[in-house]
Scaffold this motif. Structure first.
Motif, PDB file in Angstrom:
ATOM      1  N   VAL A   1       0.835  -1.195   0.000  1.00  0.00           N
ATOM      2  CA  VAL A   1       0.000   0.000   0.000  1.00  0.00           C
ATOM      3  C   VAL A   1       0.875   1.253   0.000  1.00  0.00           C
ATOM      4  O   VAL A   1       0.636   2.202  -0.756  1.00  0.00           O
ATOM      5  N   SER A   2       1.911   1.258   0.821  1.00  0.00           N
ATOM      6  CA  SER A   2       2.810   2.410   0.879  1.00  0.00           C
ATOM      7  C   SER A   2       3.546   2.598  -0.438  1.00  0.00           C
ATOM      8  O   SER A   2       3.755   3.727  -0.903  1.00  0.00           O
ATOM      9  N   ARG A   3       3.937   1.498  -1.065  1.00  0.00           N
ATOM     10  CA  ARG A   3       4.632   1.590  -2.350  1.00  0.00           C
ATOM     11  C   ARG A   3       3.692   2.140  -3.428  1.00  0.00           C
ATOM     12  O   ARG A   3       4.106   2.941  -4.273  1.00  0.00           O
ATOM     13  N   ALA A   4       2.447   1.693  -3.396  1.00  0.00           N
ATOM     14  CA  ALA A   4       1.468   2.214  -4.357  1.00  0.00           C
ATOM     15  C   ALA A   4       1.222   3.705  -4.129  1.00  0.00           C
ATOM     16  O   ALA A   4       1.095   4.476  -5.086  1.00  0.00           O
ATOM     17  N   LEU A   5       1.189   4.118  -2.854  1.00  0.00           N
ATOM     18  CA  LEU A   5       1.019   5.539  -2.540  1.00  0.00           C
ATOM     19  C   LEU A   5       2.202   6.352  -3.048  1.00  0.00           C
ATOM     20  O   LEU A   5       2.037   7.473  -3.542  1.00  0.00           O
ATOM     21  N   PHE A   6       3.393   5.793  -2.926  1.00  0.00           N
ATOM     22  CA  PHE A   6       4.591   6.477  -3.397  1.00  0.00           C
ATOM     23  C   PHE A   6       4.480   6.740  -4.901  1.00  0.00           C
ATOM     24  O   PHE A   6       4.716   7.857  -5.367  1.00  0.00           O
ATOM     25  N   VAL A   7       4.123   5.705  -5.655  1.00  0.00           N
ATOM     26  CA  VAL A   7       3.986   5.861  -7.113  1.00  0.00           C
ATOM     27  C   VAL A   7       2.886   6.865  -7.434  1.00  0.00           C
ATOM     28  O   VAL A   7       3.032   7.698  -8.341  1.00  0.00           O
ATOM     29  N   LEU A   8       1.791   6.824  -6.681  1.00  0.00           N
ATOM     30  CA  LEU A   8       0.689   7.763  -6.910  1.00  0.00           C
ATOM     31  C   LEU A   8       1.140   9.203  -6.676  1.00  0.00           C
ATOM     32  O   LEU A   8       0.868  10.090  -7.503  1.00  0.00           O
ATOM     33  N   PHE A   9       1.830   9.437  -5.571  1.00  0.00           N
ATOM     34  CA  PHE A   9       2.314  10.791  -5.271  1.00  0.00           C
ATOM     35  C   PHE A   9       3.264  11.277  -6.355  1.00  0.00           C
ATOM     36  O   PHE A   9       3.203  12.443  -6.775  1.00  0.00           O
ATOM     37  N   ARG A  10       4.141  10.389  -6.830  1.00  0.00           N
ATOM     38  CA  ARG A  10       5.076  10.798  -7.872  1.00  0.00           C
ATOM     39  C   ARG A  10       4.356  11.025  -9.200  1.00  0.00           C
ATOM     40  O   ARG A  10       4.719  11.901  -9.971  1.00  0.00           O
ATOM     41  N   ALA A  11       3.320  10.225  -9.475  1.00  0.00           N
ATOM     42  CA  ALA A  11       2.564  10.400 -10.723  1.00  0.00           C
ATOM     43  C   ALA A  11       1.809  11.726 -10.728  1.00  0.00           C
ATOM     44  O   ALA A  11       1.680  12.377 -11.773  1.00  0.00           O
ATOM     45  N   LEU A  12       1.312  12.141  -9.569  1.00  0.00           N
ATOM     46  CA  LEU A  12       0.575  13.403  -9.480  1.00  0.00           C
ATOM     47  C   LEU A  12       1.460  14.598  -9.802  1.00  0.00           C
ATOM     48  O   LEU A  12       0.959  15.677 -10.141  1.00  0.00           O
ATOM     49  N   ASP A  13       2.759  14.411  -9.705  1.00  0.00           N
ATOM     50  CA  ASP A  13       3.690  15.495 -10.015  1.00  0.00           C
ATOM     51  C   ASP A  13       3.639  15.870 -11.501  1.00  0.00           C
ATOM     52  O   ASP A  13       3.825  17.044 -11.849  1.00  0.00           O
TER      53      ASP A  13
END
Length: 269
Positions: free
Chosen positions: A23-35
């Protein structure tokens, strides 16, 4: 090392554990994608950053020049802006690959959000400075205000970015290959690019981050970004790793530090 020192150098990453944190790894990718949409919006003709630049007393630069075409379709950005956006995309790809395929250690949701936010701040400062007339690399570059020509700062910045990204990515892949081999269990990796500097992946990060900054706003901003990252790594991240590695590889780590003196970049830092 005392428990007081351990607390001082607490890491954002739970080192020494292979606990799964999808879940944390998916959140990391999501936060970076939002950039990515944020950076595109700042750089495009309908600039997200224009109100902020104007509110701070700056003069927002309206995009100029023929846009870049990709596969026969305009991406709506001049060559200069397309390069900066490409750097943001590259950082997303590299860091997403790191969190999904390279890093073996757990991340907390808080750490994922923090790291993602910090990287978005770095990228946004670069793109905002580029779109502000007073700080843009175009304000003093030899190409004037022509966004279809690349000033020397952009060329140097791109070279630093590519070289630094390569250092970080390749060194981490070399170490991962070593760690995946069962016969190396419990051994410290000291080969490949890590034979040149103990934290050469951090050195690579400093280089590509500074290169991104140089390409956007020139030498002074690039020096500030690079200098800050060197300070942060040498005062926070590297001491934290020294504590961890000194415990996990007591004899090996001391020998490694003695034989490989450079911390970030060989013969430099």
């Amino acid at each position: 090392m005392s428990s007081k020192s351990d607390k001082k150098y607490q890491s954002l990453i739970e080192r020494g554990s292979n606990r799964s944190t999808p879940v944390s790894r998916a959140l990391f990718v999501l936060f970076r994608a939002l950039d990515l949409p944020i950076q595109y919006a700042i750089l495009s003709s309908r600039s997200l950053g224009a109100p902020l630049v104007n509110a701070l007393g700056g003069a927002h630069l309206v995009p100029s020049g023929r846009p870049v075409y990709l596969f026969g379709t305009s991406i709506g950005l001049s060559p200069q802006r397309a390069i900066l956006f490409g750097m943001a995309v590259g950082s997303f790809v590299k860091q997403s690959h790191w969190v999904t395929s390279i890093s073996q250690e757990p991340l907390s949701p808080t750490s994922s959000g923090l790291v993602g936010t910090v990287n978005t701040i770095y990228n946004s400062l670069n793109t905002l400075f580029f779109t502000n007339a007073a700080t843009s690399v175009l304000s003093y570059a030899s190409v004037g205000w022509d966004e279809t020509r690349l000033p020397v700062q952009t060329v140097v910045g791109v070279a630093m970015y590519i070289f630094g990204m390569g250092l970080e990515w390749v060194s981490e892949m070399q170490r991962l290959k070593f760690k995946k081999d069962p016969k190396h269990k419990g051994q410290l990796y000291t080969g490949g690019l890590f034979g040149l500097a103990r934290h050469i992946n951090y050195g690579g990060y400093v280089l590509w981050r500074a290169g991104f900054a140089v390409a956007a706003a020139g030498w002074v901003w690039g020096t500030i970004v690079g200098g800050w990252l060197v300070y942060d790594f040498t005062k926070r991240a590297i001491p934290e790793l020294d504590v961890y590695c000194g415990k996990r590889y007591p004899g090996q780590w001391a020998q490694y530090k003695n034989s490989v003196r450079s911390k970030l970049l060989p013969f430099i830092l």
